[in-house]
Design a protein around this motif. Sequence first.
Motif, mmCIF file in Angstrom:
data_model
loop_
_atom_site.group_PDB
_atom_site.id
_atom_site.type_symbol
_atom_site.label_atom_id
_atom_site.label_comp_id
_atom_site.label_asym_id
_atom_site.label_seq_id
_atom_site.Cartn_x
_atom_site.Cartn_y
_atom_site.Cartn_z
ATOM 1 N N LEU A 191 -5.138 -8.950 2.206
ATOM 2 C CA LEU A 191 -3.962 -9.130 1.353
ATOM 3 C C LEU A 191 -3.038 -7.913 1.358
ATOM 4 C CD1 LEU A 191 -5.542 -10.905 -1.769
ATOM 5 C CD2 LEU A 191 -4.608 -11.917 0.323
ATOM 6 N N THR A 192 -3.365 -6.920 2.152
ATOM 7 C CA THR A 192 -2.569 -5.701 2.244
ATOM 8 C C THR A 192 -1.806 -5.715 3.566
ATOM 9 O OG1 THR A 192 -4.195 -4.492 0.927
ATOM 10 C CG2 THR A 192 -2.646 -3.186 2.215
ATOM 11 N N PRO A 193 -0.503 -5.995 3.546
ATOM 12 C CA PRO A 193 0.248 -6.182 4.793
ATOM 13 C C PRO A 193 0.256 -4.976 5.727
ATOM 14 C CG PRO A 193 1.485 -7.056 2.934
ATOM 15 C CD PRO A 193 0.323 -6.307 2.356
ATOM 16 N N ASP A 194 0.253 -3.761 5.176
ATOM 17 C CA ASP A 194 0.317 -2.573 6.028
ATOM 18 C C ASP A 194 -1.047 -1.925 6.208
ATOM 19 O OD1 ASP A 194 0.088 -1.708 3.423
ATOM 20 O OD2 ASP A 194 1.472 -0.020 3.661
ATOM 21 N N ALA A 195 -2.112 -2.696 6.051
ATOM 22 C CA ALA A 195 -3.457 -2.136 6.175
ATOM 23 C C ALA A 195 -3.708 -1.557 7.562
ATOM 24 C CB ALA A 195 -4.504 -3.202 5.857
ATOM 25 N N ALA A 196 -3.217 -2.210 8.602
ATOM 26 C CA ALA A 196 -3.457 -1.715 9.969
ATOM 27 C C ALA A 196 -2.836 -0.337 10.172
ATOM 28 C CB ALA A 196 -2.899 -2.706 10.992
ATOM 29 N N ASP A 197 -1.641 -0.151 9.664
ATOM 30 C CA ASP A 197 -0.995 1.157 9.789
ATOM 31 C C ASP A 197 -1.763 2.212 9.004
ATOM 32 O OD1 ASP A 197 1.374 2.905 10.486
ATOM 33 O OD2 ASP A 197 1.499 2.969 8.299
ATOM 34 N N ILE A 199 -4.468 -1.512 -10.095
ATOM 35 C CA ILE A 199 -4.728 -2.065 -8.762
ATOM 36 C C ILE A 199 -5.246 -3.490 -8.932
ATOM 37 C CG2 ILE A 199 -5.225 0.176 -7.698
ATOM 38 C CD1 ILE A 199 -8.242 -0.719 -7.725
ATOM 39 N N HIS A 200 -5.472 -4.147 -7.785
ATOM 40 C CA HIS A 200 -6.034 -5.501 -7.792
ATOM 41 C C HIS A 200 -5.172 -6.421 -8.662
ATOM 42 C CE1 HIS A 200 -9.333 -8.468 -7.451
ATOM 43 N NE2 HIS A 200 -9.788 -7.680 -6.484
ATOM 44 N N GLU A 201 -3.852 -6.227 -8.536
ATOM 45 C CA GLU A 201 -2.891 -6.885 -9.425
ATOM 46 C C GLU A 201 -2.205 -8.088 -8.788
ATOM 47 O OE1 GLU A 201 -0.440 -4.362 -6.755
ATOM 48 O OE2 GLU A 201 -2.430 -4.270 -7.626
ATOM 49 N N LEU A 202 -2.535 -8.396 -7.538
ATOM 50 C CA LEU A 202 -1.740 -9.352 -6.773
ATOM 51 C C LEU A 202 -1.793 -10.776 -7.327
ATOM 52 C CD1 LEU A 202 0.078 -8.883 -4.339
ATOM 53 C CD2 LEU A 202 -1.778 -9.662 -2.860
ATOM 54 N N MET A 203 -2.821 -11.102 -8.075
ATOM 55 C CA MET A 203 -2.924 -12.456 -8.614
ATOM 56 C C MET A 203 -2.099 -12.655 -9.881
ATOM 57 S SD MET A 203 -6.922 -13.436 -7.968
ATOM 58 C CE MET A 203 -7.610 -13.384 -6.305
ATOM 59 N N LEU A 204 -1.460 -11.575 -10.359
ATOM 60 C CA LEU A 204 -0.596 -11.676 -11.532
ATOM 61 C C LEU A 204 0.860 -11.784 -11.109
ATOM 62 C CD1 LEU A 204 -2.115 -8.874 -13.817
ATOM 63 C CD2 LEU A 204 -2.426 -11.343 -14.054
ATOM 64 N N SER A 205 1.641 -12.567 -11.840
ATOM 65 C CA SER A 205 3.082 -12.588 -11.636
ATOM 66 C C SER A 205 3.663 -11.254 -12.076
ATOM 67 C CB SER A 205 3.713 -13.713 -12.469
ATOM 68 O OG SER A 205 3.586 -13.418 -13.860
#
Length: 214
Positions: free
Chosen positions: A27-33, A176-182
């Motif tokens: 769920l982290t778009p820039d994880a690879a970088d 952190i771990h906030e992505l499931m909240l609006s």
Amino acid sequence: MQLTKHAHACVTVEKDDTRLVIDPGTLTPDAADAVGRARAVLITHEHFDHFDEKLVAGALADRSELEVYGTASVAAALGSQGGRVRTVAAGDTFTVGAVTVAVHGHRHALIHPDVPCPDNVGYLLDGGTLYHPGDAYFVPDAPVRTLLLPTSGPWTKLSEAADYVRAVKPEQLVQIHELMLSDLGQHSVAHLLGENGLTGIAVQRLAPGTVIQL
């Protein structure tokens, strides 16, 4: 020490010339970088939002200097890679470059009795400068200056989060771990748990890419 917040549960920590990444998940778009520039990757547990197995395995294949630390399940998924993948558990301590790490906790927080509960460890960096709990409200038996506080997910509960902060007694909080909240939900949780709410400590809500000094 410098902290970079990435989406969801992932952060980068830098001290001197040492860069660590904790929980680069899918769920982290820039994880690879982030992983591509890290000396080591620390994984709290095997769930996809904390551990992108394909990404980390590819990074290990591409970079012979990369080290990974995680639970037994994480280590089994990646293989030993010549000793560069190391299993850790509560009570372990290790050093990566300029950063010392102590391992705390045992299990993922309960989602439901019918849902398997994997091992989960938290990482306490630099003698208490920063604590990443993974998916558990485990209270380490050591002072914590900056606590990374999970605020959403199928296992979280507002009252438990408040009691967790009260028990840890950190100097500062980072959500952190906030992505499931609006967006509204994130503001609401920060307000309810913050300095004028249940904990008396301001909850920092950092946009991905934000850098702060610890």
